[in-house]
Design a protein around this motif. Structure first.
Motif, PDB file in Angstrom:
ATOM      1  N   MET A   1      20.673  70.468  68.453  1.00  0.00           N
ATOM      2  CA  MET A   1      21.550  69.814  69.409  1.00  0.00           C
ATOM      3  C   MET A   1      22.917  69.614  68.758  1.00  0.00           C
ATOM      4  N   LYS A   2      23.942  69.874  69.536  1.00  0.00           N
ATOM      5  CA  LYS A   2      25.313  69.637  69.092  1.00  0.00           C
ATOM      6  C   LYS A   2      25.757  68.292  69.662  1.00  0.00           C
ATOM      7  N   TYR A   3      26.405  67.504  68.830  1.00  0.00           N
ATOM      8  CA  TYR A   3      26.935  66.205  69.233  1.00  0.00           C
ATOM      9  C   TYR A   3      28.452  66.238  69.144  1.00  0.00           C
ATOM     10  N   ILE A   4      29.105  65.755  70.194  1.00  0.00           N
ATOM     11  CA  ILE A   4      30.549  65.560  70.100  1.00  0.00           C
ATOM     12  C   ILE A   4      30.882  64.159  70.580  1.00  0.00           C
ATOM     13  N   THR A   5      31.901  63.607  69.988  1.00  0.00           N
ATOM     14  CA  THR A   5      32.370  62.281  70.370  1.00  0.00           C
ATOM     15  C   THR A   5      33.794  62.418  70.869  1.00  0.00           C
ATOM     16  N   LEU A   6      34.033  61.894  72.054  1.00  0.00           N
ATOM     17  CA  LEU A   6      35.367  61.875  72.636  1.00  0.00           C
ATOM     18  C   LEU A   6      35.904  60.458  72.544  1.00  0.00           C
ATOM     19  N   ASN A   7      37.167  60.333  72.201  1.00  0.00           N
ATOM     20  CA  ASN A   7      37.790  59.036  72.044  1.00  0.00           C
ATOM     21  C   ASN A   7      38.846  58.861  73.136  1.00  0.00           C
ATOM     22  N   GLY A   8      38.589  57.933  74.036  1.00  0.00           N
ATOM     23  CA  GLY A   8      39.516  57.683  75.134  1.00  0.00           C
ATOM     24  C   GLY A   8      40.902  57.266  74.680  1.00  0.00           C
ATOM     25  N   LYS A   9      41.001  56.719  73.477  1.00  0.00           N
ATOM     26  CA  LYS A   9      42.307  56.312  72.938  1.00  0.00           C
ATOM     27  C   LYS A   9      43.158  57.514  72.546  1.00  0.00           C
ATOM     28  N   GLU A  10      42.533  58.671  72.352  1.00  0.00           N
ATOM     29  CA  GLU A  10      43.269  59.858  71.927  1.00  0.00           C
ATOM     30  C   GLU A  10      43.728  60.729  73.092  1.00  0.00           C
ATOM     31  N   MET A  11      43.299  60.398  74.281  1.00  0.00           N
ATOM     32  CA  MET A  11      43.717  61.150  75.464  1.00  0.00           C
ATOM     33  C   MET A  11      44.727  60.292  76.225  1.00  0.00           C
ATOM     34  N   LEU A  12      45.976  60.439  75.838  1.00  0.00           N
ATOM     35  CA  LEU A  12      47.026  59.552  76.331  1.00  0.00           C
ATOM     36  C   LEU A  12      47.659  60.017  77.635  1.00  0.00           C
ATOM     37  N   THR A  13      47.763  61.326  77.809  1.00  0.00           N
ATOM     38  CA  THR A  13      48.362  61.883  79.016  1.00  0.00           C
ATOM     39  C   THR A  13      47.488  63.016  79.533  1.00  0.00           C
ATOM     40  N   LYS A  14      47.719  63.388  80.766  1.00  0.00           N
ATOM     41  CA  LYS A  14      46.978  64.499  81.356  1.00  0.00           C
ATOM     42  C   LYS A  14      47.183  65.776  80.540  1.00  0.00           C
ATOM     43  N   GLU A  15      48.368  65.946  79.997  1.00  0.00           N
ATOM     44  CA  GLU A  15      48.676  67.130  79.192  1.00  0.00           C
ATOM     45  C   GLU A  15      47.907  67.138  77.865  1.00  0.00           C
ATOM     46  N   ASP A  16      47.540  65.956  77.360  1.00  0.00           N
ATOM     47  CA  ASP A  16      46.770  65.844  76.116  1.00  0.00           C
ATOM     48  C   ASP A  16      45.299  66.189  76.297  1.00  0.00           C
ATOM     49  N   VAL A  17      44.793  65.940  77.478  1.00  0.00           N
ATOM     50  CA  VAL A  17      43.349  65.989  77.708  1.00  0.00           C
ATOM     51  C   VAL A  17      42.737  67.346  77.420  1.00  0.00           C
ATOM     52  N   HIS A  18      43.243  68.386  78.015  1.00  0.00           N
ATOM     53  CA  HIS A  18      42.564  69.681  77.928  1.00  0.00           C
ATOM     54  C   HIS A  18      42.659  70.338  76.552  1.00  0.00           C
TER      55      HIS A  18
END
Length: 89
Positions: A1-18
């Motif tokens: 199994m692969k685990y990834i962690t996403l941090n909501g603090k690091e996605m500041l703008t829509k342009e940052d997300v993808h």
């Protein structure tokens, strides 16, 4: 199994997300930088993947309705693809 962690603090703008998601999901091929492209990746992912989202409230504060759409997409992906697990912490 692969685990990834996403941090909501690091996605500041829509342009940052993808670009952030492309990096975290290790997407090598072309990625369209939109929710349809994210759906295509997750709905066809052929290995077991657990995605954990930290700082959900920060993500909502930063991106509003777009954050809600992302979270819903992750939930929908878990229903569509049994390989995907999504957890909000």
């Amino acid at each position: 199994m692969k685990y990834i962690t996403l941090n909501g603090k690091e996605m500041l703008t829509k342009e940052d997300v993808h670009p952030y998601l492309k990096d975290k999901l290790s997407i090598k091929e072309y990625y369209g930088n939109n929710l349809d492209a994210l759906w295509d990746v997750l709905s066809t992912y052929n290995k077991v993947l657990q995605i954990e989202l930290l700082h959900h409230d920060d993500l909502l504060e930063n991106l509003g309705e777009y954050a809600q759409a992302i979270v819903q997409l992750f939930h929908d992906a878990t229903e569509e693809n049994p390989n995907i697990k999504f957890i909000i912490r």
